[in-house]
Design a protein around this motif. Structure first.
Motif, PDB file in Angstrom:
ATOM      1  N   GLY A   1       0.804  -1.198   0.062  1.00  0.00           N
ATOM      2  CA  GLY A   1       0.084   0.189  -0.064  1.00  0.00           C
ATOM      3  C   GLY A   1       0.816   1.401   0.144  1.00  0.00           C
ATOM      4  N   ALA A   2       2.050   0.990   0.663  1.00  0.00           N
ATOM      5  CA  ALA A   2       2.975   2.303   0.567  1.00  0.00           C
ATOM      6  C   ALA A   2       3.367   2.821  -0.662  1.00  0.00           C
ATOM      7  CB  ALA A   2       3.957   2.121   1.612  1.00  0.00           C
ATOM      8  N   TRP A   3       3.562   1.854  -1.658  1.00  0.00           N
ATOM      9  CA  TRP A   3       3.963   2.095  -3.058  1.00  0.00           C
ATOM     10  C   TRP A   3       3.028   1.784  -4.133  1.00  0.00           C
ATOM     11  CZ3 TRP A   3       8.359   4.563  -2.271  1.00  0.00           C
ATOM     12  CH2 TRP A   3       9.129   4.334  -1.393  1.00  0.00           C
ATOM     13  N   SER A   4       1.764   1.865  -3.744  1.00  0.00           N
ATOM     14  CA  SER A   4       0.661   1.795  -4.800  1.00  0.00           C
ATOM     15  C   SER A   4       0.677   2.325  -6.038  1.00  0.00           C
ATOM     16  CB  SER A   4      -0.827   1.749  -4.011  1.00  0.00           C
ATOM     17  OG  SER A   4      -0.976   2.914  -3.572  1.00  0.00           O
ATOM     18  N   ALA A   5       0.852   3.621  -5.717  1.00  0.00           N
ATOM     19  CA  ALA A   5       0.848   4.617  -6.955  1.00  0.00           C
ATOM     20  C   ALA A   5       2.147   4.229  -7.833  1.00  0.00           C
ATOM     21  CB  ALA A   5       1.213   6.154  -6.350  1.00  0.00           C
ATOM     22  N   GLU A   6       3.294   4.229  -7.255  1.00  0.00           N
ATOM     23  CA  GLU A   6       4.479   3.767  -8.169  1.00  0.00           C
ATOM     24  C   GLU A   6       3.960   2.407  -8.768  1.00  0.00           C
ATOM     25  OE1 GLU A   6       4.487   4.931  -5.068  1.00  0.00           O
ATOM     26  OE2 GLU A   6       5.590   6.756  -5.047  1.00  0.00           O
ATOM     27  N   LEU A   7       3.626   1.558  -8.123  1.00  0.00           N
ATOM     28  CA  LEU A   7       3.582   0.161  -8.737  1.00  0.00           C
ATOM     29  C   LEU A   7       2.452   0.134  -9.848  1.00  0.00           C
ATOM     30  CD1 LEU A   7       3.351  -2.167  -5.478  1.00  0.00           C
ATOM     31  CD2 LEU A   7       5.137  -1.843  -7.116  1.00  0.00           C
ATOM     32  N   ILE A   8       1.377   1.083  -9.670  1.00  0.00           N
ATOM     33  CA  ILE A   8       0.454   1.116 -10.605  1.00  0.00           C
ATOM     34  C   ILE A   8       1.157   1.743 -12.030  1.00  0.00           C
ATOM     35  CG2 ILE A   8      -1.532   2.303 -11.359  1.00  0.00           C
ATOM     36  CD1 ILE A   8      -2.762   2.062  -8.785  1.00  0.00           C
ATOM     37  N   VAL A   9       1.882   2.763 -11.814  1.00  0.00           N
ATOM     38  CA  VAL A   9       2.566   3.333 -12.929  1.00  0.00           C
ATOM     39  C   VAL A   9       3.653   2.511 -13.415  1.00  0.00           C
ATOM     40  CG1 VAL A   9       4.194   5.049 -13.407  1.00  0.00           C
ATOM     41  CG2 VAL A   9       2.470   5.831 -12.080  1.00  0.00           C
ATOM     42  N   LEU A  10       4.190   1.544 -12.842  1.00  0.00           N
ATOM     43  CA  LEU A  10       5.034   0.695 -13.338  1.00  0.00           C
ATOM     44  C   LEU A  10       4.403  -0.701 -13.999  1.00  0.00           C
ATOM     45  CD1 LEU A  10       7.823  -0.867 -13.391  1.00  0.00           C
ATOM     46  CD2 LEU A  10       7.472  -1.955 -11.242  1.00  0.00           C
ATOM     47  N   ALA A  11       3.304  -0.837 -13.756  1.00  0.00           N
ATOM     48  CA  ALA A  11       2.389  -1.911 -14.233  1.00  0.00           C
ATOM     49  C   ALA A  11       1.839  -1.191 -15.622  1.00  0.00           C
ATOM     50  CB  ALA A  11       1.188  -2.455 -13.546  1.00  0.00           C
ATOM     51  N   CYS A  12       1.475   0.023 -15.859  1.00  0.00           N
ATOM     52  CA  CYS A  12       0.874   0.586 -16.689  1.00  0.00           C
ATOM     53  C   CYS A  12       2.017   0.644 -17.967  1.00  0.00           C
ATOM     54  CB  CYS A  12       0.561   1.840 -16.486  1.00  0.00           C
ATOM     55  SG  CYS A  12      -1.226   1.980 -15.505  1.00  0.00           S
ATOM     56  N   ALA A  13       3.428   0.924 -17.322  1.00  0.00           N
ATOM     57  CA  ALA A  13       4.391   1.253 -18.374  1.00  0.00           C
ATOM     58  C   ALA A  13       4.744  -0.073 -18.853  1.00  0.00           C
ATOM     59  CB  ALA A  13       5.582   1.776 -17.502  1.00  0.00           C
ATOM     60  N   ILE A  14       4.800  -1.189 -17.975  1.00  0.00           N
ATOM     61  CA  ILE A  14       5.005  -2.467 -18.725  1.00  0.00           C
ATOM     62  C   ILE A  14       4.000  -2.906 -19.887  1.00  0.00           C
ATOM     63  CG2 ILE A  14       5.205  -4.874 -18.044  1.00  0.00           C
ATOM     64  CD1 ILE A  14       6.542  -4.060 -15.472  1.00  0.00           C
ATOM     65  N   ALA A  15       2.804  -2.538 -19.262  1.00  0.00           N
ATOM     66  CA  ALA A  15       1.576  -3.059 -20.314  1.00  0.00           C
ATOM     67  C   ALA A  15       1.778  -2.399 -21.606  1.00  0.00           C
ATOM     68  CB  ALA A  15       0.318  -2.732 -19.373  1.00  0.00           C
ATOM     69  N   VAL A  16       2.060  -0.855 -21.441  1.00  0.00           N
ATOM     70  CA  VAL A  16       2.046  -0.148 -22.591  1.00  0.00           C
ATOM     71  C   VAL A  16       3.126  -0.577 -23.451  1.00  0.00           C
ATOM     72  CG1 VAL A  16       2.643   2.284 -23.485  1.00  0.00           C
ATOM     73  CG2 VAL A  16       1.080   1.690 -21.640  1.00  0.00           C
ATOM     74  N   ARG A  17       4.309  -0.985 -22.844  1.00  0.00           N
ATOM     75  CA  ARG A  17       5.554  -1.576 -23.521  1.00  0.00           C
ATOM     76  C   ARG A  17       5.224  -2.650 -24.484  1.00  0.00           C
ATOM     77  NH1 ARG A  17      11.695  -2.059 -21.636  1.00  0.00           N
ATOM     78  NH2 ARG A  17      12.558  -2.708 -23.615  1.00  0.00           N
ATOM     79  N   THR A  18       4.482  -3.665 -23.664  1.00  0.00           N
ATOM     80  CA  THR A  18       3.860  -4.741 -24.328  1.00  0.00           C
ATOM     81  C   THR A  18       3.106  -4.686 -25.397  1.00  0.00           C
ATOM     82  OG1 THR A  18       4.280  -6.181 -21.993  1.00  0.00           O
ATOM     83  CG2 THR A  18       3.116  -7.137 -23.709  1.00  0.00           C
ATOM     84  N   VAL A  19       2.168  -3.738 -25.125  1.00  0.00           N
ATOM     85  CA  VAL A  19       1.201  -3.611 -26.418  1.00  0.00           C
ATOM     86  C   VAL A  19       1.625  -2.759 -27.634  1.00  0.00           C
ATOM     87  CG1 VAL A  19      -0.846  -2.429 -27.113  1.00  0.00           C
ATOM     88  CG2 VAL A  19      -0.915  -3.368 -24.857  1.00  0.00           C
ATOM     89  N   ALA A  20       2.735  -2.037 -27.297  1.00  0.00           N
ATOM     90  CA  ALA A  20       3.528  -1.297 -28.189  1.00  0.00           C
ATOM     91  C   ALA A  20       4.204  -2.503 -29.028  1.00  0.00           C
ATOM     92  CB  ALA A  20       4.092  -0.261 -27.765  1.00  0.00           C
ATOM     93  N   THR A  21       5.127  -3.240 -28.418  1.00  0.00           N
ATOM     94  CA  THR A  21       5.678  -4.301 -29.283  1.00  0.00           C
ATOM     95  C   THR A  21       4.855  -5.187 -29.771  1.00  0.00           C
ATOM     96  OG1 THR A  21       7.352  -4.166 -27.022  1.00  0.00           O
ATOM     97  CG2 THR A  21       7.444  -6.128 -28.696  1.00  0.00           C
ATOM     98  N   TRP A  22       3.659  -5.731 -29.181  1.00  0.00           N
ATOM     99  CA  TRP A  22       2.833  -6.539 -29.927  1.00  0.00           C
ATOM    100  C   TRP A  22       2.188  -5.664 -31.110  1.00  0.00           C
ATOM    101  CZ3 TRP A  22      -2.326  -5.436 -30.685  1.00  0.00           C
ATOM    102  CH2 TRP A  22      -3.070  -6.465 -31.494  1.00  0.00           C
ATOM    103  N   ALA A  23       2.048  -4.505 -31.132  1.00  0.00           N
ATOM    104  CA  ALA A  23       1.447  -3.874 -32.175  1.00  0.00           C
ATOM    105  C   ALA A  23       2.466  -3.781 -33.329  1.00  0.00           C
ATOM    106  CB  ALA A  23       0.912  -2.526 -31.717  1.00  0.00           C
TER     107      ALA A  23
END
Length: 566
Positions: free
Chosen positions: A72-94
């Motif tokens: 919970g102390a790092w929820s914002a950073e972890l959400i940003v990290l997960a979004c960055a990984i997801a966006v990179r995955t989608v960009a590579t897939w596209a």
């Protein structure tokens, strides 16, 4: 007819940097793919930087702050990290999804444009290059797929990810940035050294493949003759030698490619190790913060990765770019020689004034003057090799004279729209062109003729083709193979003459029209040709026989200075 002109050397094309601008000039799909790749490269760059910052922040905070070790102390950073990984995955897939589609479209567009440009070249320029163009169109240009799907994305990542990640490292840790700046140039330096070692290998591989393809095509075309003479096993040694040469050239290129990949991987690994050792020592002695060290350590491999990918993909794309250089050479030559064609063919006689075509031994023809008028039969005669068939090609616009000019109604043939000009004429070459299919389909090349069966019967009677039909069990439904396989030379000639007599063209060109015909049929054909002229057509024949010369209103002797006796 094969001209005796010297083989025109292929224009020397020089690759214009790692991204050849001619690729975007000749392919619309390539331009769209380039924009998509640039956008996705920037997206990947942003996700790499954001991921490194979030990993460094969370990892350093968890280790240094015992009170902040919950999710919970790092929820914002972890959400940003997960979004960055997801966006990179989608960009590579596209990019992976659309890269192969775009590559297929780009290759298809270039193949169509090269084929169009090659067919527009004069026959004297196309003949010595046809094997090279055929190899490029069939196999060589497919190598562009590796360039578009591998090398180009790696190159764009190298110019986006590498400098931006290095800039982030500079902000968080100057020492690590200095180490990267010192070691980073080693990779392109070794890439250049390897490139110098492999210089010309792709061109040599393409040349060997072209020679092998040409040899095999010639062998297949002449196999019936070779078998008839009992020599079908003679060329196998030469074909085997060409195959071995191509195998050796390909394996040599692969060995260098594997060696260069190993060298680049070793350099990148050692460079990242230097950065890691520097960070580790300074963390031990307390000379830097943990967050900065983690960020620099995470980003360090990302700095070297695009350059390693460029080196690894370069050899895979080199063959395709070598073939693309040949293709662009044909397209550049076509665009440079393009002229604004007239919208309509002017009326008036066809005039050859001082026409000459250079060959290895001189000119054939040389100084040819002739005026081809309507309602008259003109006969070109002369020694073999004097340039009679070449003169017909000049009139057709398939070749251009080196001296003099050919005009129609005062307008040079080279300024006419070829399609419109060819609609005005009918040409019977020395070897008639027949397509695989039925005899009726070959006859209908001049247009549907079912509405005038009496004209067909009259033309068949004039050429003697009615006797040929009577001997065939299926008549007009008889099928022939490539080049008229299934018919004798005389039967092919009679079918082609029948097709010609049914034409209503204003200009009729006949190259040795009575070859392979008996005297009786020859007389009927010449009478029909005279009838074409009587209807107002301009008729030009090439011939030697006295009967052909007697059928002409004007006889023009074609001469040359290439050692051919007059």
């Amino acid at each position: 007819m094969s001209l005796d002109a010297p083989a025109a050397p292929a224009p020397q094309t020089r690759r214009r940097g790692p991204v050849d601008p001619r690729l975007w000039q000749y392919s619309r799909s390539a331009r769209g793919y380039l924009v998509l790749t640039v956008v996705l490269s920037l997206v990947v760059t942003a996700t790499v930087v954001v991921s490194a910052l979030m990993i460094g922040t969370v990892l350093a905070g968890v280790i240094t702050d015992p009170t902040a070790r919950s999710v919970g102390a790092w929820s914002a950073e972890l959400i940003v990290l997960a979004c960055a990984i997801a966006v990179r995955t989608v960009a590579t897939w596209a990019h992976t999804r659309y890269a192969h589609r775009s590559a297929s479209r780009v290759i298809g567009e270039l193949r169509a444009e090269v084929l169009t440009a090659a067919t527009a070249l004069p026959s004297r320029e196309l003949d010595p290059r046809r094997d090279e163009v055929a190899t490029v169109l069939t196999r060589g240009i497919e190598g562009l797929r590796a360039y578009l799907t591998g090398y180009l994305p790696a190159l764009l990542l190298a110019v986006t990810v590498t400098p931006l990640t290095l800039l982030v490292i500079l902000f968080v840790d100057t020492t690590s940035a200095v180490v990267v700046v010192i070691t980073l140039p080693l990779i392109p330096i070794f890439m250049i050294l390897v490139g110098l070692l492999t210089k010309g290998r792709a061109a040599a591989s393409l040349k060997t493949m072209t020679a092998l393809s040409a040899q095999l095509l010639d062998l297949l075309a002449g196999l019936p003759t070779l078998r008839a003479l009992g020599r079908e096993r003679g060329p196998e040694r030469r074909v085997r030698e060409l195959g071995d040469a191509h195998r050796r050239t390909t394996m040599a290129s692969l060995r260098v490619a594997f060696l260069s990949s190993m060298v680049l991987e070793l350099l990148a690994t050692l460079s990242v190790a230097l950065v890691a050792v520097s960070i580790g020592l300074r963390l031990v002695f307390g000379d830097m913060g943990l967050r900065a060290g983690v960020i620099a350590l995470v980003l360090a491999p990302e700095v070297y990765l695009p350059l390693r990918m460029v080196g690894a993909q370069f050899h895979a794309a080199d063959d395709g770019m070598a073939a693309a250089d040949k293709a662009f050479g044909v397209l550049d030559e076509h665009s440079e020689s393009g002229r604004a064609a007239m919208s309509a063919v002017p009326a008036g006689p066809v005039v050859l004034r001082g026409v000459g075509v250079r060959t290895r031994a001189g000119s054939a023809p040389r100084g040819l003057d002739a005026t081809l008028e309507a309602a008259r039969v003109t006969v070109f005669t002369g020694a073999n090799g004097a340039g009679k068939s070449t003169a017909l090609q000049l009139i057709l616009g398939l070749a251009e004279p080196d001296e003099g000019e050919v005009t129609v109604g005062g307008t040079p043939v080279r300024d006419l729209d070829r399609v419109r000009w060819w609609r005005e004429l009918t040409w019977l070459p020395q070897h008639p062109v027949l397509i695989p299919g039925t005899l009726r389909e070959n006859l209908d090349l001049t247009g549907p003729l079912d509405a005038h069966p009496e004209l067909v019967d009259k033309a068949c009677a004039a050429t003697g083709f009615d006797q040929v039909l009577a001997e065939l069990p299926d008549g007009w439904d008889t099928r022939v193979g490539v080049g008229g396989l299934g018919l004798s030379l005389g039967q092919r000639q009679r079918l082609a003459l029948t097709r010609l007599l049914l034409s209503d063209s204003r200009l009729v060109l006949l190259d040795e029209p009575t070859a392979h015909l008996d005297p009786e049929t020859e007389a009927r054909v010449l009478a029909s040709v005279r009838a074409l002229a009587a209807r107002g057509a301009t008729v030009v024949m090439v011939g030697h026989r006295p009967t052909v010369l007697a059928a002409g209103d004007t006889v023009v002797t074609v001469a040359s200075d290439s050692g051919v006796p007059a």
